[in-house]
Design a protein around this motif. Sequence first.
Motif, PDB file in Angstrom:
ATOM      1  N   UNK A  38       0.843  -1.199   0.000  1.00 30.98           N
ATOM      2  CA  UNK A  38       0.000   0.000   0.000  1.00 30.98           C
ATOM      3  C   UNK A  38       0.883   1.255   0.000  1.00 30.98           C
ATOM      4  N   UNK A  39       0.329   2.414  -0.406  1.00 34.80           N
ATOM      5  CA  UNK A  39       1.107   3.655  -0.319  1.00 34.80           C
ATOM      6  C   UNK A  39       1.580   3.874   1.111  1.00 34.80           C
ATOM      7  N   UNK A  40       2.810   4.346   1.250  1.00 33.14           N
ATOM      8  CA  UNK A  40       3.359   4.597   2.585  1.00 33.14           C
ATOM      9  C   UNK A  40       4.160   3.438   3.137  1.00 33.14           C
ATOM     10  N   UNK A  41       4.153   2.289   2.438  1.00 30.00           N
ATOM     11  CA  UNK A  41       4.910   1.145   2.956  1.00 30.00           C
ATOM     12  C   UNK A  41       6.394   1.256   2.579  1.00 30.00           C
ATOM     13  N   UNK A 109      -7.930   7.796   4.381  1.00 32.98           N
ATOM     14  CA  UNK A 109      -8.845   8.328   3.364  1.00 32.98           C
ATOM     15  C   UNK A 109     -10.054   8.927   4.067  1.00 32.98           C
ATOM     16  N   UNK A 110     -10.500  10.091   3.599  1.00 32.02           N
ATOM     17  CA  UNK A 110     -11.709  10.682   4.175  1.00 32.02           C
ATOM     18  C   UNK A 110     -11.534  12.086   4.699  1.00 32.02           C
ATOM     19  N   UNK A 111     -10.325  12.642   4.613  1.00 30.04           N
ATOM     20  CA  UNK A 111     -10.119  14.025   5.082  1.00 30.04           C
ATOM     21  C   UNK A 111     -10.741  15.009   4.084  1.00 30.04           C
ATOM     22  N   UNK A 132      -3.002   7.921  -5.272  1.00 29.37           N
ATOM     23  CA  UNK A 132      -4.285   7.424  -4.753  1.00 29.37           C
ATOM     24  C   UNK A 132      -5.264   8.590  -4.580  1.00 29.37           C
ATOM     25  N   UNK A 133      -4.771   9.702  -4.030  1.00 24.18           N
ATOM     26  CA  UNK A 133      -5.662  10.855  -3.811  1.00 24.18           C
ATOM     27  C   UNK A 133      -6.202  11.384  -5.135  1.00 24.18           C
ATOM     28  N   UNK A 134      -5.364  11.361  -6.164  1.00 25.90           N
ATOM     29  CA  UNK A 134      -5.817  11.810  -7.492  1.00 25.90           C
ATOM     30  C   UNK A 134      -6.884  10.862  -8.020  1.00 25.90           C
TER      31      UNK A 134
END
Length: 333
Positions: A38-41, A109-111, A132-134
């Motif tokens: 996942x992103x951030x790993x 996710x959700x901010x 992912x945010x895009x």
Amino acid sequence: MAANSSTVWQRGRVVELRDVAQNIRRVVIEPESPVRAAPGTHVDIAVVVNGERDVRSYSVVESDDGGTRLALSVFRTPASRGGSVFMHGLDEGDDVELTQPMQNFPLRVGAARYVILAGGIGVTAVLGMARVLARLGTDYRFVYAGRSREGMAYLDELSAEHGDRIEVHVDAEGTPLDVASLVGGLDPGTELYMCGPIRLMDAVRRAWQDAGLDLPNLRYETFGNSGWFDPEEFVVRIPRLGLEAVVPKHRSMLEALEAAGADLMFDCRKGECGLCEVDVMELTGDIDHRDVFYSERQQEASAKMCCCVSRVITAKSTPHPGAGRAIVSIEVS
Ligand code: FES
């Protein structure tokens, strides 16, 4: 002794190498037992430094869905402790020992709004998050700062991918990042994810506190190898154990103590978890705190330090810094 006993090691093969900026090489590895990254790993990789096995952490920059190809990007630093030299020396077809992807920097996710902030090679830890945010159609800005364009990995690709959501700051072009105005202009509902040099992250943390923003909304990943001062060789002593070790420029205090036979607790090796904390009993010199675990006040007190990243230097106030060797006596629990 490592606190993280759930780490799963495996073998992997280097299948692709490509320079993506000055001194930054992309290394793609096919692991034997792939799992999704996942992103951030990040993964830990066993490297050989001065003939000895050691471990370095690298963010997973990109991966396919099944985690069958993990792309890392490695910055070869002038003050390298040897890990980046090892990684830059790899050839396609070489086998390496690596962990499965580990997550210490998850994207929530959700901010309402996001800022992704990358300083230099720190882009490797946040690039996947921005993607992912895009894809999710969120309200985000991607702020990417570096010293020169030649040293900024993936700059063209990211500019094309994020269009007017990316904001590039280049010191050499006279457009450095103004941290105070970046943080000062944020709405309270914004979450900021950052990775970069300790100076940048420290400035953001202070600006964040000054602006009265919620601390849980500030999330970061560190590399644990950039400090306020150039690394110096110094001496560490544990009087109770009658132990003394010289810490060379390219080694951490934790590594030097381990090599001298000390049994210390640690986990992240990046100055984040505080598990490698030692008590400072006596100090000839100053501490170059390179962690993000302690508050500014705790760092100024210099009663404790994270030995995985922080170092000791000859006193900043001496007329000839670097003359003689700094010495620190510590106690470990
Ligand atoms: S091992 Fe985590 S701060 Fe040192």
